[in-house]
Design a protein around this motif. Structure first.
Motif, PDB file in Angstrom:
ATOM      1  N   UNK A 118      19.668  39.216 -77.240  1.00 61.31           N
ATOM      2  CA  UNK A 118      20.570  39.606 -78.475  1.00 61.31           C
ATOM      3  C   UNK A 118      21.189  39.849 -78.030  1.00 61.31           C
ATOM      4  N   UNK A 119      22.521  38.561 -79.160  1.00 59.01           N
ATOM      5  CA  UNK A 119      23.582  38.558 -79.008  1.00 59.01           C
ATOM      6  C   UNK A 119      24.765  39.135 -80.234  1.00 59.01           C
ATOM      7  N   UNK A 120      23.441  39.929 -80.941  1.00 60.85           N
ATOM      8  CA  UNK A 120      24.932  40.594 -82.222  1.00 60.85           C
ATOM      9  C   UNK A 120      24.686  41.753 -81.092  1.00 60.85           C
ATOM     10  N   UNK A 121      23.770  42.401 -80.281  1.00 65.61           N
ATOM     11  CA  UNK A 121      24.631  43.304 -79.466  1.00 65.61           C
ATOM     12  C   UNK A 121      25.543  43.002 -78.539  1.00 65.61           C
ATOM     13  N   UNK A 122      25.302  42.172 -77.850  1.00 67.47           N
ATOM     14  CA  UNK A 122      26.298  41.822 -77.155  1.00 67.47           C
ATOM     15  C   UNK A 122      27.496  41.577 -77.565  1.00 67.47           C
ATOM     16  N   UNK A 123      27.861  40.969 -79.062  1.00 65.73           N
ATOM     17  CA  UNK A 123      28.961  40.644 -79.238  1.00 65.73           C
ATOM     18  C   UNK A 123      29.541  42.108 -80.369  1.00 65.73           C
ATOM     19  N   UNK A 124      28.691  42.952 -80.370  1.00 65.10           N
ATOM     20  CA  UNK A 124      28.955  44.208 -80.661  1.00 65.10           C
ATOM     21  C   UNK A 124      29.917  44.758 -80.004  1.00 65.10           C
ATOM     22  N   UNK A 125      29.589  45.085 -78.413  1.00 69.13           N
ATOM     23  CA  UNK A 125      30.215  45.518 -77.108  1.00 69.13           C
ATOM     24  C   UNK A 125      31.528  45.137 -77.046  1.00 69.13           C
ATOM     25  N   UNK A 126      31.661  42.909 -77.139  1.00 65.55           N
ATOM     26  CA  UNK A 126      32.666  42.089 -76.642  1.00 65.55           C
ATOM     27  C   UNK A 126      33.688  42.512 -77.383  1.00 65.55           C
ATOM     28  N   UNK A 127      33.321  42.828 -78.805  1.00 66.25           N
ATOM     29  CA  UNK A 127      34.672  43.476 -79.417  1.00 66.25           C
ATOM     30  C   UNK A 127      35.305  44.649 -78.941  1.00 66.25           C
ATOM     31  N   UNK A 128      34.250  46.034 -78.692  1.00 61.83           N
ATOM     32  CA  UNK A 128      34.777  46.892 -78.107  1.00 61.83           C
ATOM     33  C   UNK A 128      35.006  47.162 -76.756  1.00 61.83           C
ATOM     34  N   UNK A 129      34.832  45.848 -76.119  1.00 60.20           N
ATOM     35  CA  UNK A 129      35.171  45.676 -74.707  1.00 60.20           C
ATOM     36  C   UNK A 129      37.039  45.333 -74.766  1.00 60.20           C
ATOM     37  N   UNK A 130      36.952  44.235 -75.448  1.00 55.88           N
ATOM     38  CA  UNK A 130      38.185  43.827 -75.925  1.00 55.88           C
ATOM     39  C   UNK A 130      39.649  44.849 -76.325  1.00 55.88           C
TER      40      UNK A 130
END
Length: 474
Positions: free
Chosen positions: A358-370
């Motif tokens: 689920x790379x789409x969810x991972x990208x959303x969470x990476x944006x949030x983390x940063x």
């Protein structure tokens, strides 16, 4: 070649906007945080010359008002930036002003396909880049603002505090996001410059939620699973979206509730007013949280679910209630404990999503983390600021550990994301071996009876994302 300049990225990555905001933190003195702006001026269409670049501090030297939305005017053969708050003018090439003041300017160079800038501060301050964002970035699409039961929208709020109260009293998530973005825009553009007035009403004790929200007890939130199924990941993102909704309110509440706080005393009753950059920083946090909620809501819908499909709890706001009387406590618990805890647990959740494909969810969470790294940095900046200006000055680390020992429920237990914590200013001496209030002395059921901690906390003494409690993340 000037070796003091810092590479900030590919030149083409700056094409999304003519202006970018850069946040910096000193690694020599952790209390030093600052920001700069990069301006790009393309050549006319019939001119093949490369774009010109310039950089200036991001806060007006007059009263530290934000400059990212300042107008730029052509005067003879140079450009002038005009602060939207009080119309102070500054030459972009030299920083000089007709008022006699001067803004700091910084060198910018294009080297091949990379952009280099001069960091702020003095030689040896070791300022390092914390974040970079385009001024024109757009998040969720605006939602038409409907009348609020607390305000006549035809007569909009005249102060930042009253606008914050409007947001806090708004139960609709989409309206809350839209109002937040409107407030941030008005503040940055200098259209809303009055912080408070004697007529302002206090913020609500707790922001309302839509009547259809399924709220359950803190310890009865359904288990989400390990992220191996679409449903379990949707539940995870739903839980995070709910936390982000509270996070909008927390950032807005700190601006409203503590607008009258005086810098110089532990009780906030004597001293100077909070600086404008306090409100700038936490409105930026609110804007980010609105973006996070919108990203998560959209991703949940892509997965075939809707926000509101799963039960939620209101545990996070308990920390806001516990710290409502002290800005020291609020910064320590919300921004340096809960948000820092998010830095610890986010990478594991991102990894689970990637492992599931689920790379789409991972990208959303990476944006949030940063973004969350910058939120912890904001809390760190202002906690240090308060401590340094209290009479007599306070040791920030000792004061933080005191706040946690009296206002946080449970034990701060690793594993810690030491790299991202340090990037935000939280080195190990801030949190190592730190324990808060005993759980059973603080937690009560709705009927007033003691509530034992869940088994996970009994075993590990930790409040974290798997427990589904207030320490989830912000």
């Amino acid at each position: 070649m000037d070796d003091t300049l810092v590479c900030v990225g590919l030149v083409k990555s700056f094409e999304a906007s003519h202006r970018h905001v850069l946040s910096w933190r000193s690694y020599r003195d952790p209390s030093l945080h600052t920001g700069t702006l990069i301006f790009r001026f393309p050549s006319p269409p019939d001119d093949n010359s490369p774009a010109t670049w310039t950089s200036m501090e991001s806060e007006c030297p007059h009263l530290a008002a934000p400059l990212e939305h300042a107008a730029i005017e052509d005067v003879e053969d140079f450009k002038v930036l005009v602060c939207p708050w009080h119309q102070y003018d500054f030459r972009l090439d030299t920083g000089e002003s007709s008022t006699g003041m001067k803004a700091c300017t910084f060198a910018v160079q294009v080297r091949g396909d990379m952009l280099y800038v001069e960091p702020p501060g003095l030689p040896g301050d070791d300022y390092r880049l914390l974040s970079l964002r385009p001024v024109s970035e757009r998040f969720a699409s605006s939602t038409p603002i409907t009348p609020s039961p607390a305000y006549d929208i035809s007569s909009p709020p005249k102060t930042l505090v009253s606008f914050c109260r409007l947001i806090l009293l708004t139960s609709s998530p989409l309206e809350k996001v839209s109002l937040t973005r409107t407030l941030v825009s008005l503040f940055r553009s200098g259209q809303l410059t009055r912080i408070s007035s004697p007529d302002d009403l206090p913020p609500p004790d707790e922001p309302p939620r839509e009547p259809t929200t399924q709220v359950v007890s803190l310890f009865k939130t359904p288990k989400r699973g390990g992220g191996g199924t679409i449903e379990s990941r949707a539940k995870l993102l739903h839980a995070l979206a709910w936390i982000e909704l509270w996070a909008i309110d927390l950032a807005i509440d700190i601006c409203a509730r503590f607008a009258g706080w005086k810098v110089g005393s532990l009780d906030g009753k004597t001293g100077k007013k909070l600086p404008l950059f306090f409100f700038s920083d936490f409105l930026k946090v609110a804007e980010d949280e609105a973006k996070h909620f919108s990203l998560l809501k959209a991703r949940i819908e892509e997965m075939g679910y809707n926000f509101g499909d799963f039960p939620v709890h209101n545990g996070l706001w308990e920390s806001a209630t516990d710290t409502a009387g002290s800005l020291f406590s609020r910064l320590a618990i919300i921004h340096l404990v809960h948000e820092a805890r998010g830095l610890d647990v986010n990478p594991k959740q991102i990894a689970r999503c990637r492992q599931a494909g689920d790379h789409a969810s991972a990208e959303v969470m990476t944006t949030i983390h940063n973004d969350e790294v910058t939120h912890v940095a904001a809390g760190h900046r202002h906690f240090q600021y308060l401590c340094q200006r209290t009479e007599p000055p306070l040791d920030p680390i000792k004061q933080f550990r005191h706040e946690v020992s009296t206002h946080f429920h449970g034990k701060l237990k690793g594993p810690f994301n030491e790299a991202d914590r340090a990037k935000a200013g939280l080195t190990g001496e801030w949190y190592a071996g730190l324990t808060g209030v005993q759980w059973d002395a603080a937690m009560k059921s709705p009927e007033g009876r003691d509530v034992p901690p869940p088994k996970e906390i009994q075993k590990e003494g930790e409040v974290g994302i798997e427990d589904g409690v207030a320490g989830l993340k912000v």
